[in-house]
Design a protein around this motif. Sequence first.
Motif, PDB file in Angstrom:
ATOM      1  N   LYS A   4      91.027 -11.008  29.998  1.00 48.42           N
ATOM      2  CA  LYS A   4      90.224  -9.897  29.461  1.00 48.42           C
ATOM      3  C   LYS A   4      89.387  -9.229  30.553  1.00 48.42           C
ATOM      4  CE  LYS A   4      87.125  -8.657  25.683  1.00 48.42           C
ATOM      5  NZ  LYS A   4      86.208  -9.142  24.632  1.00 48.42           N
ATOM      6  N   LYS A   5      89.004  -9.992  31.561  1.00 48.85           N
ATOM      7  CA  LYS A   5      88.231  -9.437  32.669  1.00 48.85           C
ATOM      8  C   LYS A   5      89.032  -8.409  33.475  1.00 48.85           C
ATOM      9  CE  LYS A   5      85.307 -13.527  33.265  1.00 48.85           C
ATOM     10  NZ  LYS A   5      85.032 -14.713  34.111  1.00 48.85           N
ATOM     11  N   LEU A   6      90.367  -8.419  33.314  1.00 46.74           N
ATOM     12  CA  LEU A   6      91.222  -7.480  34.050  1.00 46.74           C
ATOM     13  C   LEU A   6      91.296  -6.111  33.379  1.00 46.74           C
ATOM     14  CD1 LEU A   6      94.254  -9.856  34.749  1.00 46.74           C
ATOM     15  CD2 LEU A   6      92.418  -9.266  36.341  1.00 46.74           C
ATOM     16  N   SER A   7      90.830  -6.013  32.136  1.00 48.73           N
ATOM     17  CA  SER A   7      90.915  -4.758  31.383  1.00 48.73           C
ATOM     18  C   SER A   7      90.327  -3.599  32.186  1.00 48.73           C
ATOM     19  CB  SER A   7      90.167  -4.916  30.056  1.00 48.73           C
ATOM     20  OG  SER A   7      90.059  -3.681  29.392  1.00 48.73           O
ATOM     21  N   ILE A   8      91.038  -2.471  32.189  1.00 48.78           N
ATOM     22  CA  ILE A   8      90.591  -1.306  32.961  1.00 48.78           C
ATOM     23  C   ILE A   8      89.832  -0.317  32.081  1.00 48.78           C
ATOM     24  CG2 ILE A   8      91.329   0.574  34.494  1.00 48.78           C
ATOM     25  CD1 ILE A   8      93.933  -1.025  34.958  1.00 48.78           C
ATOM     26  N   HIS A   9      90.279  -0.145  30.839  1.00 49.70           N
ATOM     27  CA  HIS A   9      89.660   0.838  29.943  1.00 49.70           C
ATOM     28  C   HIS A   9      89.253   0.203  28.614  1.00 49.70           C
ATOM     29  CE1 HIS A   9      90.143   4.484  32.284  1.00 49.70           C
ATOM     30  NE2 HIS A   9      91.405   4.196  32.528  1.00 49.70           N
ATOM     31  N   PRO A  10      88.281  -0.717  28.630  1.00 49.94           N
ATOM     32  CA  PRO A  10      87.838  -1.312  27.356  1.00 49.94           C
ATOM     33  C   PRO A  10      87.276  -0.280  26.386  1.00 49.94           C
ATOM     34  CG  PRO A  10      86.346  -1.899  29.158  1.00 49.94           C
ATOM     35  CD  PRO A  10      87.532  -1.262  29.777  1.00 49.94           C
ATOM     36  N   GLU A  11      86.748   0.816  26.942  1.00 55.17           N
ATOM     37  CA  GLU A  11      86.188   1.866  26.070  1.00 55.17           C
ATOM     38  C   GLU A  11      87.293   2.552  25.266  1.00 55.17           C
ATOM     39  OE1 GLU A  11      87.756   3.993  29.516  1.00 55.17           O
ATOM     40  OE2 GLU A  11      86.571   2.158  29.344  1.00 55.17           O
ATOM     41  N   ALA A  12      88.488   2.662  25.836  1.00 54.60           N
ATOM     42  CA  ALA A  12      89.612   3.263  25.111  1.00 54.60           C
ATOM     43  C   ALA A  12      90.071   2.346  23.990  1.00 54.60           C
ATOM     44  CB  ALA A  12      90.763   3.548  26.074  1.00 54.60           C
ATOM     45  N   VAL A  13      90.052   1.042  24.261  1.00 61.15           N
ATOM     46  CA  VAL A  13      90.419   0.066  23.221  1.00 61.15           C
ATOM     47  C   VAL A  13      89.430   0.144  22.069  1.00 61.15           C
ATOM     48  CG1 VAL A  13      90.747  -2.372  22.686  1.00 61.15           C
ATOM     49  CG2 VAL A  13      91.528  -1.468  24.889  1.00 61.15           C
ATOM     50  N   GLN A  14      88.173   0.251  22.415  1.00 57.37           N
ATOM     51  CA  GLN A  14      87.139   0.334  21.378  1.00 57.37           C
ATOM     52  C   GLN A  14      87.344   1.578  20.510  1.00 57.37           C
ATOM     53  OE1 GLN A  14      83.176   0.165  22.985  1.00 57.37           O
ATOM     54  NE2 GLN A  14      82.195   0.004  20.990  1.00 57.37           N
ATOM     55  N   ALA A  15      87.707   2.677  21.162  1.00 50.98           N
ATOM     56  CA  ALA A  15      87.915   3.926  20.420  1.00 50.98           C
ATOM     57  C   ALA A  15      89.173   3.873  19.558  1.00 50.98           C
ATOM     58  CB  ALA A  15      87.987   5.102  21.388  1.00 50.98           C
ATOM     59  N   GLN A  16      90.161   3.107  20.001  1.00 52.95           N
ATOM     60  CA  GLN A  16      91.450   3.026  19.297  1.00 52.95           C
ATOM     61  C   GLN A  16      91.706   1.607  18.782  1.00 52.95           C
ATOM     62  OE1 GLN A  16      93.284   5.630  18.630  1.00 52.95           O
ATOM     63  NE2 GLN A  16      92.177   7.117  19.892  1.00 52.95           N
ATOM     64  N   GLU A  20      96.603  -1.661  25.634  1.00 58.53           N
ATOM     65  CA  GLU A  20      95.498  -0.897  26.217  1.00 58.53           C
ATOM     66  C   GLU A  20      95.986   0.455  26.730  1.00 58.53           C
ATOM     67  OE1 GLU A  20      92.315  -2.689  28.740  1.00 58.53           O
ATOM     68  OE2 GLU A  20      93.121  -1.335  30.276  1.00 58.53           O
ATOM     69  N   MET A  21      97.153   0.450  27.373  1.00 56.68           N
ATOM     70  CA  MET A  21      97.737   1.695  27.877  1.00 56.68           C
ATOM     71  C   MET A  21      97.977   2.685  26.735  1.00 56.68           C
ATOM     72  SD  MET A  21     101.360   2.078  29.931  1.00 56.68           S
ATOM     73  CE  MET A  21     102.331   1.312  28.618  1.00 56.68           C
ATOM     74  N   ALA A  22      98.553   2.191  25.624  1.00 56.86           N
ATOM     75  CA  ALA A  22      98.814   3.057  24.466  1.00 56.86           C
ATOM     76  C   ALA A  22      97.510   3.610  23.897  1.00 56.86           C
ATOM     77  CB  ALA A  22      99.577   2.274  23.396  1.00 56.86           C
ATOM     78  N   ALA A  23      96.475   2.761  23.857  1.00 60.22           N
ATOM     79  CA  ALA A  23      95.174   3.197  23.348  1.00 60.22           C
ATOM     80  C   ALA A  23      94.561   4.265  24.254  1.00 60.22           C
ATOM     81  CB  ALA A  23      94.236   1.998  23.245  1.00 60.22           C
ATOM     82  N   TYR A  24      94.660   4.051  25.552  1.00 51.02           N
ATOM     83  CA  TYR A  24      94.081   5.000  26.517  1.00 51.02           C
ATOM     84  C   TYR A  24      94.745   6.366  26.405  1.00 51.02           C
ATOM     85  CZ  TYR A  24      92.988   7.167  31.012  1.00 51.02           C
ATOM     86  OH  TYR A  24      92.578   8.042  31.982  1.00 51.02           O
ATOM     87  N   PHE A  25      96.064   6.381  26.364  1.00 50.89           N
ATOM     88  CA  PHE A  25      96.758   7.670  26.292  1.00 50.89           C
ATOM     89  C   PHE A  25      96.579   8.325  24.916  1.00 50.89           C
ATOM     90  CE2 PHE A  25      99.519   5.818  29.793  1.00 50.89           C
ATOM     91  CZ  PHE A  25      98.912   6.584  30.777  1.00 50.89           C
ATOM     92  N   LYS A  26      96.511   7.515  23.860  1.00 54.11           N
ATOM     93  CA  LYS A  26      96.269   8.085  22.531  1.00 54.11           C
ATOM     94  C   LYS A  26      94.889   8.736  22.476  1.00 54.11           C
ATOM     95  CE  LYS A  26      96.748   7.154  17.606  1.00 54.11           C
ATOM     96  NZ  LYS A  26      97.081   6.176  16.547  1.00 54.11           N
ATOM     97  N   ASN A  27      93.944   8.147  23.170  1.00 55.17           N
ATOM     98  CA  ASN A  27      92.604   8.714  23.265  1.00 55.17           C
ATOM     99  C   ASN A  27      92.621  10.086  23.917  1.00 55.17           C
ATOM    100  OD1 ASN A  27      90.196   7.769  22.232  1.00 55.17           O
ATOM    101  ND2 ASN A  27      89.394   7.123  24.216  1.00 55.17           N
ATOM    102  N   GLN A  28      93.664  10.297  24.748  1.00 47.48           N
ATOM    103  CA  GLN A  28      93.811  11.592  25.423  1.00 47.48           C
ATOM    104  C   GLN A  28      94.751  12.529  24.665  1.00 47.48           C
ATOM    105  OE1 GLN A  28      95.264  10.357  29.311  1.00 47.48           O
ATOM    106  NE2 GLN A  28      93.187  10.333  30.138  1.00 47.48           N
ATOM    107  N   GLY A  29      95.174  12.101  23.478  1.00 45.64           N
ATOM    108  CA  GLY A  29      96.055  12.934  22.669  1.00 45.64           C
ATOM    109  C   GLY A  29      97.520  12.842  23.040  1.00 45.64           C
ATOM    110  N   LYS A  30      97.872  11.756  23.768  1.00 43.39           N
ATOM    111  CA  LYS A  30      99.268  11.592  24.207  1.00 43.39           C
ATOM    112  C   LYS A  30      99.831  10.272  23.691  1.00 43.39           C
ATOM    113  CE  LYS A  30      99.280  14.255  28.518  1.00 43.39           C
ATOM    114  NZ  LYS A  30      99.618  14.199  29.965  1.00 43.39           N
ATOM    115  N   SER A  31     101.139  10.260  23.450  1.00 35.01           N
ATOM    116  CA  SER A  31     101.829   9.012  23.137  1.00 35.01           C
ATOM    117  C   SER A  31     102.331   8.401  24.435  1.00 35.01           C
ATOM    118  CB  SER A  31     103.006   9.267  22.195  1.00 35.01           C
ATOM    119  OG  SER A  31     104.040   9.953  22.889  1.00 35.01           O
ATOM    120  N   VAL A  32     102.736   7.144  24.370  1.00 37.54           N
ATOM    121  CA  VAL A  32     103.322   6.484  25.548  1.00 37.54           C
ATOM    122  C   VAL A  32     104.575   7.244  25.989  1.00 37.54           C
ATOM    123  CG1 VAL A  32     104.472   4.376  26.349  1.00 37.54           C
ATOM    124  CG2 VAL A  32     102.389   4.208  24.971  1.00 37.54           C
TER     125      VAL A  32
END
Length: 579
Positions: free
Chosen positions: A216-228, A427-439
Amino acid sequence: MNTIDQPTQTRIQQWLSAEYDLDTVSLVQQLIDNNEETELIDSFYKDLEFGTGGLRGIMGVGSNRMNKYTIGKATQGLANYLKKQFPNQPIKVAVSYDSRNNSQKFGNLVADVFAANGMHVYLFQELRPTPMLSYAVRHFGCQGGVMLTASHNPKEYNGYKAYWSDGGQLVAPHDKNVITEVNAIQSVTEIRFERVEENITLVGEEFDQLYIDANKKLSIHPEAVQAQHDLKIVYSSIHGTGITVVPKMLEAWGFHNIHLVEEQAQPNGNFPTVVYPNPEEEEAMTKAIQKGKDIDADVVMATDPDADRVGLAVKNHRGEIQLLNGNQIGSLLIYYVLSSKKDKGLLNENDFIVKTIVTSNLMTDISTAFHVKHYETLTGFKFIGEVMTLVEEKENYLVGGEESYGFLVGDLVRDKDAVNACAFIAEMAAYFKNQGKSVFDVLLDIYGSYGFYQEKLISLTKKGKAGADEIKQMMANLRATPPQFLGGIPVKEIRDYDLGIAHELASNSKTKIALPKSDVLQFITVDGDVISARPSGTEPKIKFYCSVKEQLPSPDAYEQVALQLEQKVKNIMADIVKD
């Protein structure tokens, strides 16, 4: 028995001796009494080879089968080598096992032999993924480790992966040296089978949390996970070990909308719902994809029995669930990690990625664009792990992968890690979804920026002694009369990794390949297409890989270019794959 050669008959007679237990002798005698000559030949025509990664074979009696004696011999040989390498010091080893039939029994057997040799064993109390064994070797400061698994092989197989003190599978010189020690054992009476209870420490569920917290310490965008956090995730363990940790890992990262494929959630060595427990196979992903369609999932993932490989399906530009191949998954992870770290100012000059020689050059193109160093290794994640260990004091590993669905983000382990990859895919899917994009949108963006790569793998299965001989002959034929054209396109370079030579045809110039020898042939066309042929080191197969590339002018041109590349791949493969 008349058609069986003398060396094979000698091995059969040896297994009928008093050295072996009565059950074993009885089973061998039964094969003789039933005149099962083909089975006798395949079971005894050679000793099951302790290869550079350990053992893998069909379970049963015989010198060429996975059983008490072949596993005991391998463990005794490894124990003997560890004693020579670490003299006058206490030796510790970690042992784990997957959901395959007999894996738990074999795991306890391995622990018994190590303990009988005076070594301290950290034995997992219950089945756990291969990457957790690698993590345990490093966490407990062990000199070695063993994982009982045949990965994604069919149900009749089991296997034995041997690990060194860095948490990676055996590489040179240890691999060959252990083989020498194993082969030096002339009699099963040299194997110490007697369990010494005080030398064994059971590793329980509490270890899961250590592994999860470290990841979990390796997570890059925990804020994106929280949002999604309600991202719709479907997960299947395909009757394997992933069920013990993957859901807990996803939940720990903050994902709370996880849908398990219940009919595949129970560990079962018979893998009753699939033909092969391999997420590379579309059939093995069928139930997960159906569940994904039913709930309109963002991400559909499935791991193999020992949870070191992960398959992925996502919604494409038409809203349909589409399977991605290993090259696409790996390229997406590399792009996500590098672009995210760049955006956060976290990229450093000493960062690097790694891929294998049969994996898409798209990964190299991405790393080059981000000015991140890349390494290329022979096929097998153990070689990626070896690079990580060799440069760990000077350079920083970020991410790596191979086309066979093996990936690793961060350097907690020295093997491919589907548990870690599942968390980063989500996490990657959550981050891009936060930006309005799919994987899938991002994959098309990558193709637009770096080129549309299309890859295909064809595997031919050739079982038994006859199959092994046929595979050798196929490689010999390719070397004797290499193709000059593939799909009508001239071949410009031939790389023979067994000879260690790259031959440029037009100039007739030859250069050395800076990698260890391996039975692989590569043909590079004037278009830059890469076609590889190699016998599998873990299955009775010969594999042919093809990678072609074209520009993608716009996302709207995806179908058109895909059809064009599919035809090109088909034409090329027709010229090289001869069944």
